[in-house]
Design a protein around this motif. Structure first.
Motif, PDB file in Angstrom:
ATOM      1  N   GLN A  18      34.835  43.394  42.494  1.00 24.21           N
ATOM      2  CA  GLN A  18      35.451  44.719  42.510  1.00 24.21           C
ATOM      3  C   GLN A  18      34.409  45.768  42.141  1.00 24.21           C
ATOM      4  N   THR A  19      34.259  46.774  42.988  1.00 21.77           N
ATOM      5  CA  THR A  19      33.412  47.927  42.678  1.00 21.77           C
ATOM      6  C   THR A  19      34.306  49.055  42.186  1.00 21.77           C
ATOM      7  N   LEU A  38      24.237  57.514  42.693  1.00 19.47           N
ATOM      8  CA  LEU A  38      23.743  56.160  42.451  1.00 19.47           C
ATOM      9  C   LEU A  38      23.024  56.127  41.103  1.00 19.47           C
ATOM     10  N   HIS A  39      23.604  55.398  40.161  1.00 20.52           N
ATOM     11  CA  HIS A  39      23.027  55.369  38.815  1.00 20.52           C
ATOM     12  C   HIS A  39      21.802  54.475  38.733  1.00 20.52           C
ATOM     13  N   TYR A  64      30.141  55.670  40.876  1.00 16.10           N
ATOM     14  CA  TYR A  64      30.598  54.280  40.852  1.00 16.10           C
ATOM     15  C   TYR A  64      29.664  53.451  39.989  1.00 16.10           C
ATOM     16  N   ASP A  65      30.191  52.361  39.459  1.00 12.79           N
ATOM     17  CA  ASP A  65      29.390  51.408  38.712  1.00 12.79           C
ATOM     18  C   ASP A  65      28.983  50.286  39.652  1.00 12.79           C
ATOM     19  N   ARG A  71      32.422  49.160  34.767  1.00 11.79           N
ATOM     20  CA  ARG A  71      33.810  48.790  35.038  1.00 11.79           C
ATOM     21  C   ARG A  71      33.947  47.943  36.300  1.00 11.79           C
ATOM     22  N   SER A  72      32.850  47.676  36.957  1.00 10.46           N
ATOM     23  CA  SER A  72      32.870  46.769  38.107  1.00 10.46           C
ATOM     24  C   SER A  72      32.759  45.324  37.624  1.00 10.46           C
TER      25      SER A  72
END
Length: 304
Positions: A18-19, A38-39, A64-65, A71-72
């Motif tokens: 899960q993303t 993008l981190h 997003y992670d 949290r992914s």
């Protein structure tokens, strides 16, 4: 603001991962192309880049992670598996997220910080060119590990002799968990990770906390600290493919950045439409150290 997850199937895993993502703004109604964030890290997660919400509400943002982090879905069983944690894995994840959000055939802007910039540059240069990409931001990043090492060594050589001795001794013994080593690394981080005070600012602490909670991706791909590169990215480069990036590209780094000019120079040399800004009194977290000036440059570039 909306949050959600998207299934990401990875060959060889029994179940989809899960993303996790967060959208700030309205993707459906906004006339502005969204900014996909993008981190860095790998493994720093999205929280330290939340100052970019200064661009909202006029500019929708997608945080997003990356897989294995935040949290992914976490995959600690893949710790040390260099073949698994590839740049292709993360490029595929990005494509999967864009498809889920209905953005593959819509203009988007992409922002990558540090490792996120490495990933963004590879993704933008991959043939065929991403037809939906409108503008690209490569912030505090590097075009190859070879040029990154040159900059890191120059900064390291300016540390006091006693700090350098601690670093050398720890690397020789492969002892990266001692309080002595951690204290020496912190000296470097206060000079070149972030100049904002008090140390560490909440955004900086958020990234450091995620590294401490699960170092699977960072440890496997980079190493035990910014000063010792032992992971799968040790010989990484995107320089041969940079000429394929045809969109306007903004380069940002700080004068006291880990990402010294030598690490950024190949982006400027090989991307045809590149603009480069270096912020004074700023280090690797330039968006924290010089937040107002940083956001002004972003807004100017993204709305031009």
């Amino acid at each position: 603001m909306t949050e959600g997850t998207v299934q990401f199937a990875i060959p060889g895993l029994p179940e989809p991962c899960q993303t996790w993502y967060k959208v700030v703004g309205d993707l459906a109604s906004s006339p502005e192309p969204p900014l996909i964030v993008l981190h860095g890290g790998p493994g720093a997660c999205h929280e330290y880049l939340l100052p970019l919400t200064d661009l909202a509400p006029s500019k929708p943002l997608v945080f997003y992670d990356q897989i294995g982090n935040g949290r992914s879905t976490h995959l600690p069983e893949k710790n040390g598996d260099e073949a698994f944690w590839s740049t292709d894995l993360f490029k595929n994840e990005l494509d999967n997220l864009l498809s889920h959000l209905g953005l593959r055939n819509r203009p988007v802007d992409v922002y990558g910080h540090s490792w996120g910039g490495m990933l963004a540059a590879e993704w933008a240069a991959a043939p065929p060119s991403p037809v939906s990409l409108r503008r690209l931001v490569l912030s505090n990043s590097l075009a190859s590990m070879e040029v990154w090492r040159i900059g890191i060594k120059a900064l390291r050589d300016k540390l006091s002799e006693d700090i350098q001795e601690v670093l050398d001794r720890s690397e020789e013994k492969q002892d990266f968990a001692s309080p002595e080593y951690e204290a020496a690394v912190e000296v470097f981080y206060k000079r070149h990770l972030s100049l904002a005070r008090p140390w560490p600012m909440p955004e900086v602490q958020a990234a450091l906390d995620w590294f401490a909670k699960d170092a699977t991706t960072y440890g496997t791909m980079y190493g035990p600290s910014e000063l010792y590169i032992s992971g799968s990215l040790r010989d990484w480069t995107c320089i041969p493919s940079l000429h394929r990036i045809k969109v306007p590209t903004l380069l940002i780094n700080g004068a006291q950045d880990e990402a010294q000019d030598v690490a950024m120079q190949p982006f400027f040399d090989h991307i045809p439409k590149a603009k480069w800004i270096t912020l004074d009194n700023a280090a690797h977290m330039s968006h924290v150290d010089q937040r107002e000036r940083y956001m002004e440059h972003l807004k100017t570039f993204l709305t031009a």
